[in-house]
Write an enzyme that holds these catalytic residues in place. Structure first.
Site, PDB file in Angstrom:
ATOM      1  N   ASP A   1      39.102 -39.063 -58.169  1.00 31.48           N
ATOM      2  CA  ASP A   1      38.628 -39.503 -56.851  1.00 31.48           C
ATOM      3  C   ASP A   1      39.767 -39.737 -55.858  1.00 31.48           C
ATOM      4  OD1 ASP A   1      36.055 -39.464 -57.915  1.00 31.48           O
ATOM      5  OD2 ASP A   1      36.199 -41.550 -58.572  1.00 31.48           O
ATOM      6  N   GLY A  61      32.927 -35.322 -58.710  1.00 30.86           N
ATOM      7  CA  GLY A  61      32.226 -35.455 -57.432  1.00 30.86           C
ATOM      8  C   GLY A  61      33.270 -35.281 -56.352  1.00 30.86           C
ATOM      9  N   HIS A  62      33.291 -34.116 -55.720  1.00 31.82           N
ATOM     10  CA  HIS A  62      34.331 -33.809 -54.724  1.00 31.82           C
ATOM     11  C   HIS A  62      33.708 -33.788 -53.329  1.00 31.82           C
ATOM     12  CE1 HIS A  62      36.956 -31.755 -58.038  1.00 31.82           C
ATOM     13  NE2 HIS A  62      36.699 -33.012 -58.276  1.00 31.82           N
ATOM     14  N   LYS A 110      40.607 -34.902 -53.836  1.00 30.61           N
ATOM     15  CA  LYS A 110      40.906 -33.491 -54.142  1.00 30.61           C
ATOM     16  C   LYS A 110      40.024 -32.555 -53.317  1.00 30.61           C
ATOM     17  CE  LYS A 110      40.014 -34.412 -58.476  1.00 30.61           C
ATOM     18  NZ  LYS A 110      39.937 -35.878 -58.432  1.00 30.61           N
ATOM     19  N   GLN A 117      38.836 -34.615 -62.029  1.00 30.79           N
ATOM     20  CA  GLN A 117      39.380 -35.832 -62.656  1.00 30.79           C
ATOM     21  C   GLN A 117      40.861 -36.039 -62.273  1.00 30.79           C
ATOM     22  OE1 GLN A 117      37.319 -33.653 -65.102  1.00 30.79           O
ATOM     23  NE2 GLN A 117      35.770 -34.702 -63.923  1.00 30.79           N
TER      24      GLN A 117
HETATM   25  P1  GDP Z   1      37.778 -36.291 -55.355  1.00 32.57           P
HETATM   26  O1  GDP Z   1      36.914 -36.485 -56.543  1.00 32.57           O
HETATM   27  O2  GDP Z   1      39.219 -36.356 -55.696  1.00 32.57           O
HETATM   28  O3  GDP Z   1      37.456 -35.044 -54.582  1.00 32.57           O
HETATM   29  O4  GDP Z   1      37.509 -37.520 -54.368  1.00 32.57           O
HETATM   30  P2  GDP Z   1      36.067 -38.131 -53.999  1.00 32.57           P
HETATM   31  O5  GDP Z   1      35.374 -37.224 -53.085  1.00 32.57           O
HETATM   32  O6  GDP Z   1      35.354 -38.562 -55.226  1.00 32.57           O
HETATM   33  O7  GDP Z   1      36.520 -39.469 -53.285  1.00 32.57           O
HETATM   34  C1  GDP Z   1      37.347 -39.477 -52.168  1.00 32.57           C
HETATM   35  C2  GDP Z   1      36.616 -40.194 -51.028  1.00 32.57           C
HETATM   36  O8  GDP Z   1      37.540 -40.532 -50.019  1.00 32.57           O
HETATM   37  C3  GDP Z   1      35.566 -39.350 -50.355  1.00 32.57           C
HETATM   38  O9  GDP Z   1      34.523 -40.162 -49.916  1.00 32.57           O
HETATM   39  C4  GDP Z   1      36.315 -38.730 -49.181  1.00 32.57           C
HETATM   40  O10 GDP Z   1      35.457 -38.376 -48.094  1.00 32.57           O
HETATM   41  C5  GDP Z   1      37.207 -39.882 -48.785  1.00 32.57           C
HETATM   42  N1  GDP Z   1      38.496 -39.508 -48.190  1.00 32.57           N
HETATM   43  C6  GDP Z   1      39.303 -38.457 -48.479  1.00 32.57           C
HETATM   44  N2  GDP Z   1      40.445 -38.530 -47.771  1.00 32.57           N
HETATM   45  C7  GDP Z   1      40.362 -39.636 -47.012  1.00 32.57           C
HETATM   46  C8  GDP Z   1      41.261 -40.273 -46.074  1.00 32.57           C
HETATM   47  O11 GDP Z   1      42.371 -39.829 -45.825  1.00 32.57           O
HETATM   48  N3  GDP Z   1      40.826 -41.417 -45.500  1.00 32.57           N
HETATM   49  C9  GDP Z   1      39.611 -41.975 -45.772  1.00 32.57           C
HETATM   50  N4  GDP Z   1      39.279 -43.100 -45.174  1.00 32.57           N
HETATM   51  N5  GDP Z   1      38.756 -41.413 -46.645  1.00 32.57           N
HETATM   52  C10 GDP Z   1      39.134 -40.258 -47.261  1.00 32.57           C
HETATM   53  P1  IMO Z   2      36.546 -36.379 -59.902  1.00 32.50           P
HETATM   54  O1  IMO Z   2      36.765 -34.915 -60.162  1.00 32.50           O
HETATM   55  C1  IMO Z   2      36.730 -40.394 -61.543  1.00 32.50           C
HETATM   56  C2  IMO Z   2      35.689 -40.859 -65.771  1.00 32.50           C
HETATM   57  C3  IMO Z   2      34.421 -41.612 -66.134  1.00 32.50           C
HETATM   58  C4  IMO Z   2      34.849 -42.230 -67.445  1.00 32.50           C
HETATM   59  C5  IMO Z   2      35.680 -41.114 -68.078  1.00 32.50           C
HETATM   60  C6  IMO Z   2      34.913 -40.239 -69.064  1.00 32.50           C
HETATM   61  O2  IMO Z   2      35.486 -36.662 -58.920  1.00 32.50           O
HETATM   62  O3  IMO Z   2      37.841 -37.050 -59.623  1.00 32.50           O
HETATM   63  P2  IMO Z   2      33.096 -38.326 -68.747  1.00 32.50           P
HETATM   64  O4  IMO Z   2      31.756 -38.352 -68.088  1.00 32.50           O
HETATM   65  O5  IMO Z   2      34.042 -37.359 -68.143  1.00 32.50           O
HETATM   66  O6  IMO Z   2      33.019 -38.198 -70.220  1.00 32.50           O
HETATM   67  O7  IMO Z   2      33.694 -39.808 -68.479  1.00 32.50           O
HETATM   68  O8  IMO Z   2      36.145 -40.314 -67.006  1.00 32.50           O
HETATM   69  N1  IMO Z   2      35.484 -39.719 -64.835  1.00 32.50           N
HETATM   70  C7  IMO Z   2      35.879 -39.734 -63.563  1.00 32.50           C
HETATM   71  N2  IMO Z   2      36.422 -40.716 -62.811  1.00 32.50           N
HETATM   72  N3  IMO Z   2      36.539 -39.176 -61.014  1.00 32.50           N
HETATM   73  C8  IMO Z   2      36.025 -38.180 -61.747  1.00 32.50           C
HETATM   74  O9  IMO Z   2      35.959 -36.897 -61.308  1.00 32.50           O
HETATM   75  C9  IMO Z   2      35.623 -38.441 -63.076  1.00 32.50           C
HETATM   76  N4  IMO Z   2      35.062 -37.700 -64.061  1.00 32.50           N
HETATM   77  C10 IMO Z   2      35.000 -38.494 -65.133  1.00 32.50           C
HETATM   78  O10 IMO Z   2      34.124 -42.581 -65.162  1.00 32.50           O
HETATM   79  O11 IMO Z   2      35.711 -43.304 -67.223  1.00 32.50           O
HETATM   80 MG    MG Z   3      35.328 -37.695 -57.153  1.00 32.21          MG
END
Ligand code: GDP
Ligand code: IMO
Ligand code: MG
Length: 425
Positions: free
Chosen positions: A13, A40-41, A16, A225
């Site tokens: 999270d 979840g991207h 990415k 991840q």
């Molecule tokens: P990922 O799994 O690495 O793709 O990240 P996620 O989408 O799960 O979580 C990142 C969250 O931060 C999302 O809600 C993005 O919209 C938000 N986000 C990304 N870059 C920025 C930033 O520079 N500033 C803020 N405030 N939010 C951001």
């Molecule tokens: P993105 O790509 C954050 C965590 C779960 C748990 C562990 C194992 O959005 O960054 P799993 O379901 O993979 O067997 O769970 O890994 N986890 C993540 N945490 N971002 C993710 O993906 C994750 N995918 C799995 O919360 O701790």
């Molecule tokens: Mg994510």
């Protein structure tokens, strides 16, 4: 030839999705190599938000081809939902989405086993998985009883492997977990409906990708991840079941390491973690609460509140080392706007000794005391800043501190969720 890998450098999270979407604009191909719908991207373009779990984050740029590689475990239900969500937004994936014939399927029994296994673990031992069946699917892959995309499109083969699996999984579910089993006919019928919808996307992506690289196309590889969730290098057993680190890109796509030129580590300006397991800089006070609130730190897949803490440079330096990160994309710097003082962890105290090396054994990590260095906040809004020169001095000092400590250049700085609010240095 240009092959760049994007990896999460922390516990996932990091943002990415946003950076892959942005850099995908200049790529011919964007490819996922591991994980599944546990990811979840999030992408935000002109105020419109999209969340992708399986389809690579390059899909919103017209003309970019997207590959789901052999290392990904694919839940057909999640995949078809995502294709249909894209259709509703006017994005047709036909001719742009390619799925490896070697990728394994997540079956209904994998999700049941994931839940049952979590529930059966001793107190404090549950991983806190996303419940998407990831561990059990990779388990079957390693145990050589998994079902691959090439098996799905061959009905006779699919039925034979499914039958054996249903017998075995039902025994495990009932005898070991006292849980209800699954029905062969029901799954077979459901997957017969998926077959014609998915088959047109299934190809030899290894060949496709290697030809593209040989032809000088620009390939962007999207990790899911993060390094500290890596099955080998993360905080085992509180990890996911794949290799989100750079090496996973080679095995998960079938490309040679020598093809990779750039490795970008997506790094949040602080740290978060969902699920259980060690998190040395975790804050349990109002500062942690403020990070969660300002950063909207709730999971994009499960909605769970993310645990929050200061940037852990010990963990980041370890991540830079094992991934070979040569460029950092620093995200969510704007979330720190209102903090008078910002702390970063520069060493750990473990059993009375101080170290800057990241320990991966749980007893050490559980007793780690982070040694923090306090830096000045900037106390103004960075939201939407798109040029490095426009950053206040304290924000530049924060970036310089990270670069000096890790030895990696901070090439990108993200200042809002929007695709365009990104500084490229
Ligand atoms: P990922 O799994 O690495 O793709 O990240 P996620 O989408 O799960 O979580 C990142 C969250 O931060 C999302 O809600 C993005 O919209 C938000 N986000 C990304 N870059 C920025 C930033 O520079 N500033 C803020 N405030 N939010 C951001
Ligand atoms: P993105 O790509 C954050 C965590 C779960 C748990 C562990 C194992 O959005 O960054 P799993 O379901 O993979 O067997 O769970 O890994 N986890 C993540 N945490 N971002 C993710 O993906 C994750 N995918 C799995 O919360 O701790
Ligand atoms: Mg994510």
């Amino acid at each position: 030839m240009s092959v760049a890998v994007i990896v999460g450098s922390q516990w996932g999270d990091e943002g990415k999705g946003k950076i892959v979407d942005l850099l995908g604009i200049d790529s011919n191909i964007v490819a996922r190599f591991q994980g599944g719908a546990n990811a979840g991207h999030t992408i935000v373009i002109s105020g419109k938000q999209y969340v992708f779990h399986l389809i690579p984050s390059g899909i919103l740029t017209p003309g970019v081809k997207c590959i789901i590689g052999n290392g990904v475990v694919i839940d057909p239900i999640a995949l078809l939902e995502e294709i249909s969500m894209l259709k509703q937004h006017g994005v047709d994936v036909t001719g742009r989405l390619f799925i490896s014939h070697k990728a394994h399927l997540i079956m209904p029994y994998h999700k049941l086993l994931d839940a049952a296994n979590e529930a059966a673990r001793a107190k404090g031992q549950a991983v806190g998985t996303t419940g998407r069946g990831i561990g059990p699917a990779y388990n079957d892959k390693c145990n050589r009883c998994g079902i691959r995309m090439m098996d799905l499109i061959d009905p006779a083969n699919f039925e034979a492997i499914l039958r054996t699996n249903v017998v075995e999984k039902n025994k495990i579910l009932s005898l070991l977990y006292n849980a209800d089993g699954v029905d062969f006919d029901e799954i077979n019928k459901q997957f017969a409906e998926f077959r014609p919808q998915i088959a047109p996307f299934v190809v030899d992506t290894t060949l496709m990708l290697n030809h593209a690289i040989a032809n000088g196309e620009s390939v962007l590889i999207e990790g899911a991840q993060g390094a500290l969730l890596d099955i080998d290098h993360g905080t085992y057993p509180f990890v996911t079941s794949s290799n989100p680190t750079t090496g996973g890109a080679c095995t998960g796509l079938g490309i040679p390491p020598t093809a990779i030129k750039t490795i970008i580590g997506i790094t949040k300006a602080y740290c978060t973690r969902v699920g259980n397991g060690p998190f040395p800089t975790e804050l349990f006070d109002e500062t942690g609460e403020k990070l969660r609130k300002n950063g909207s730190e709730f999971g994009a897949t499960t909605g769970r509140p993310r645990r929050c803490g200061w940037l852990d440079l010990v963990a980041l330096k370890y991540s830079v080392m094992i991934n070979g990160i040569n460029e950092i994309a620093l995200t969510k710097l704007d979330v720190l706007d209102t903090f008078e003082k910002i702390c970063v962890c520069t060493s750990y105290r473990v059993n009375g000794t101080e170290t800057a090396d990241f320990p991966v054994d749980i007893p050490s990590l559980d007793t780690v005391k982070p040694v923090l260095t306090s830096l000045n906040g900037w106390n103004c809004s960075l939201a939407g800043i798109r040029s490095y020169d426009a950053l206040p001095p304290a924000a530049k000092e924060y970036i310089a501190f990270i670069e000096k400590f890790t030895g990696a250049k901070v090439k990108y700085v993200s200042t809002s969720p929007d695709r365009n609010d990104t500084i490229v240095r």
